[in-house]
Design an enzyme around this catalytic site. Structure first.
Site, PDB file in Angstrom:
ATOM      1  N   GLY A 148       4.859 -15.568  -1.795  1.00  0.00           N
ATOM      2  CA  GLY A 148       6.074 -15.751  -1.020  1.00  0.00           C
ATOM      3  C   GLY A 148       6.135 -14.947   0.256  1.00  0.00           C
ATOM      4  CB  CYS A 165       2.594 -10.520  -5.613  1.00  0.00           C
ATOM      5  SG  CYS A 165       3.338  -9.050  -4.890  1.00  0.00           S
ATOM      6  N   GLY A 166       0.672 -13.191  -5.203  1.00  0.00           N
ATOM      7  CA  GLY A 166       0.081 -14.387  -5.793  1.00  0.00           C
ATOM      8  C   GLY A 166      -1.392 -14.547  -5.503  1.00  0.00           C
ATOM      9  NE  ARG A 180       5.271  -5.863 -12.901  1.00  0.00           N
ATOM     10  CZ  ARG A 180       5.447  -5.311 -11.709  1.00  0.00           C
ATOM     11  NH1 ARG A 180       5.116  -4.047 -11.518  1.00  0.00           N
ATOM     12  NH2 ARG A 180       5.970  -5.998 -10.711  1.00  0.00           N
ATOM     13  NE  ARG A 220       2.670   1.846  -1.875  1.00  0.00           N
ATOM     14  CZ  ARG A 220       2.459   0.910  -0.954  1.00  0.00           C
ATOM     15  NH1 ARG A 220       2.185   1.266   0.287  1.00  0.00           N
ATOM     16  NH2 ARG A 220       2.534  -0.366  -1.252  1.00  0.00           N
ATOM     17  CE  LYS A 221       0.346  -2.867  -5.693  1.00  0.00           C
ATOM     18  NZ  LYS A 221       0.804  -4.218  -6.087  1.00  0.00           N
TER      19      LYS A 221
END
Length: 603
Positions: free
Chosen positions: A453, A458-459, A64, A182-183
């Site tokens: 998914g 994430c979508g 990424r 975390r992120k």
């Protein structure tokens, strides 16, 4: 007791990981990593944007890239496309997209797949020669900074560019803050349409004004603790803080440091900043910021522009900007042209051609949006017609269908180890089928349909008109891929998340369910006075999909969204990961546990 991921990061994380990646690459690549240390190193690699692909794709990696607020300067997209062409090719072709492509993400960045570790040094050299890098693009760290993709080009109430640049150049480069619990997602926007989507970020800066000492001051209000995933979405909460532009960086850095110092490092299913914000509360966070991290006296919140937000807000097209697709005006008299890349996947050759067109018709700069689309900027009025007539823009149009315009999809089982269904290929097929089989009213310019998914989302399915999340279901005695279907999501003045109307719908019955729902919408939505009766002679205008959902009872929506088999061909029904790539033997993973579902590999 700290979570095991903390032990994997301990002793080596952040900048020093790069040297180890280079060493492994130079000494045989994947095979040079001791087998019993691979989990540890793959966790560490993520900080440099390098993700080992899922089981069955051993030795292949996703990379990424990071480019704050979606800016790709001249030559950067071309170089990314060349790297994809030369290095990002799999062992077989994807039946929908071929081989060698880039994925545009929901955080305005780019992903490359099928990379081999021994090629990484050369890939980095090529990318970094034009100013593109992958540092801090993944893992437990500050991810790509998001903002209005047209900052500095379009009209802004307050200029956000300097703040975005400081976050990128000073905060994200600080190795002392590399290892977060975390992120962590940061956004800042100076425009008044809400396109940075501050509501779903860990900290967001939104334009505002406040009277201070008798003077009307422009700056930012601050929101914290937004996010999606794990079926526990949360809209960011106002921190009741207004900051002048010159003080915004200090507040942003202060909250990052506060979360770094006090965030939970034990329970990964409950340690994103949104849970931290709920646990501490706004008053305690504000007081701690003031006492320990911020040296100036913070003001209470000013007046924001959320009533004017139109970006993915369920408003009619004529209400204002809801994405960055199409032709628009820049403040310097030039124009931008936003293209529609329906599921964010762009073949390498097309990416290179787009870079060529940006050079020919604009300044060469490309901006990426949060909806997985590219924007060509700095196009003169005399050049618009020529650009719009280019063959590439028939493939990625500036005036797409309502379904293509509103579509987004995450990575899915193709590469993601926690996904339950294939996403991008299936969504591309569904979009074609909807174009041919669903007729929408003339005034409906977009249907936001987002596909994730799994529950990590994430979508961004939770923020869609129609949100799809991958599941598994049993049909005719066989385990098959399936969707949960929800409706009524969106951001804006009052962010809302989807309500589920059907669950575990087999993938071959889901397009029929969605068609039934949209036909009901077309038939039953409330409309204004018919065109022939309007004094201005204008077209009929009716409820947007989100407005119709809000006005329709859940029971009725469930009935409308009736699953149905159709002529839609649904490939990859039984187990998408076995469809074309050489995956490991066996069925897809079962539904991930809550802890796993909160740790996506995608944006």
């Amino acid at each position: 007791m700290a979570h095991k991921k903390e032990a994997l990061k301990e002793g080596c994380y952040g900048d020093e990981v790069r040297d180890h990646i280079l060493e492994f690459a130079e000494n045989g690549g994947y095979e040079a990593i001791p087998e019993d240390e691979r989990e540890t190193w793959f966790t560490r690699f993520k900080f440099w944007g390098l993700f080992h692909q899922r089981d069955g794709q051993e030795s292949y990696f996703m990379m990424r890239l990071t480019n704050a607020s979606g800016i790709l300067e001249p030559d950067q997209l071309r170089t990314i496309g060349e790297v994809a062409r030369d290095y990002a090719t799999g062992p077989v072709e994807n039946p929908e997209f071929g081989n060698g492509w880039i994925d545009l993400t929901t955080r305005q960045s780019v992903q490359l797949h099928w990379l081999e570790l021994e090629d990484v040094p050369e890939i980095w050299e090529k990318l970094e020669s034009v100013g593109v890098h992958s540092r801090s693009a993944g893992g437990d760290t500050m991810r790509n900074i998001s903002g209005c993709p047209l900052h500095g080009k379009a009209e802004e109430f307050v200029e956000a560019g300097p703040l975005l640049e400081r976050f990128e150049e000073e905060l994200r480069t600080d190795d002392a803050l590399a290892n977060m619990p975390r992120k962590f997602n940061i956004s800042a926007s100076g425009c008044t349409v809400g396109c940075a989507q501050d509501s779903i970020n860990d900290i967001g800066f939104e334009p505002a004004t406040k009277e201070i000492d008798g003077e009307s001051v422009r700056g930012f209000n601050v929101r914290i603790g937004g996010g999606l995933g794990g079926r526990q979405p949360r809209a960011a909460t106002p921190l009741d803080v207004f900051v002048r532009p010159e003080h915004a960086y200090e507040v942003g850095r202060g909250f990052v440091e506060l979360y770094h110092d006090y965030g939970d490092r034990q329970n990964r299913s409950k340690n994103r900043a949104r849970f931290f914000a709920e646990d501490w509360g706004m008053e305690k966070i504000r007081e701690t910021l003031q006492d320990e991290y911020v040296e100036f006296e913070m003001h209470t919140a000013g007046e924001d522009f959320r009533e004017e937000y139109t970006y993915n807000a369920g408003q009619p097209v004529e209400a204002g900007q809801h994405d960055h697709v199409g032709v628009g005006d820049q403040k310097d008299g030039q124009h931008y042209v936003g293209l529609s890349v329906p599921v964010g996947r762009l073949p390498a050759e097309d990416a290179i051609e787009l870079a060529d067109l940006a050079d020919e018709y604009g300044s060469g700069e490309i901006r990426l949006t949060r909806r997985q689309n590219p924007v060509v900027v700095d196009v003169a009025a005399d050049d618009l017609e020529g650009l719009l007539a280019e063959p590439l823009l028939s493939e990625y149009p500036a005036e797409p269908s309502p379904f293509e315009r509103g579509a987004m999809a995450c990575t899915g089982t193709e590469f993601c180890s926690i996904a339950l269904t294939e996403t991008k290929g299936r969504m591309a097929r569904m979009l074609r089928w909807f174009n041919e089989n669903v007729e929408l009213p003339d005034d409906v310019g977009k249907i936001k349909m987002h596909y994730s998914g799994c529950t990590a989302d994430c979508g961004q399915a939770m923020t869609a008109d129609i949100g799809l999340q991958g599941m598994r279901a049993r049909k005719d005695g066989e385990m098959v891929e399936a969707f949960d279907i929800g409706v009524g999501g969106g951001v804006g003045e009052d962010p809302s998340f989807i309500d589920w109307v059907q669950q575990r719908v087999p993938a071959d019955e889901a397009p029929g369910a969605i068609r039934n729902l949209l036909q009901a919408y077309a038939a039953h939505r409330a409309c204004e006075t018919p065109a022939e009766s309007r004094a201005d002679g204008g077209a009929v205008r009716g409820q947007t999909f989100r407005q119709w959902v809000d006005a329709t009872g859940t029971e009725q929506l469930v009935e409308f969204c009736e699953p149905q088999e159709t002529d839609f061909e649904a490939p990859y029904m039984a187990d998408a990961k076995q469809s074309w790539y050489p995956f490991a033997e066996g069925e897809s993973a079962p539904t991930p546990a809550a802890e796993e579902s909160a740790a996506p590999s995608d944006d």
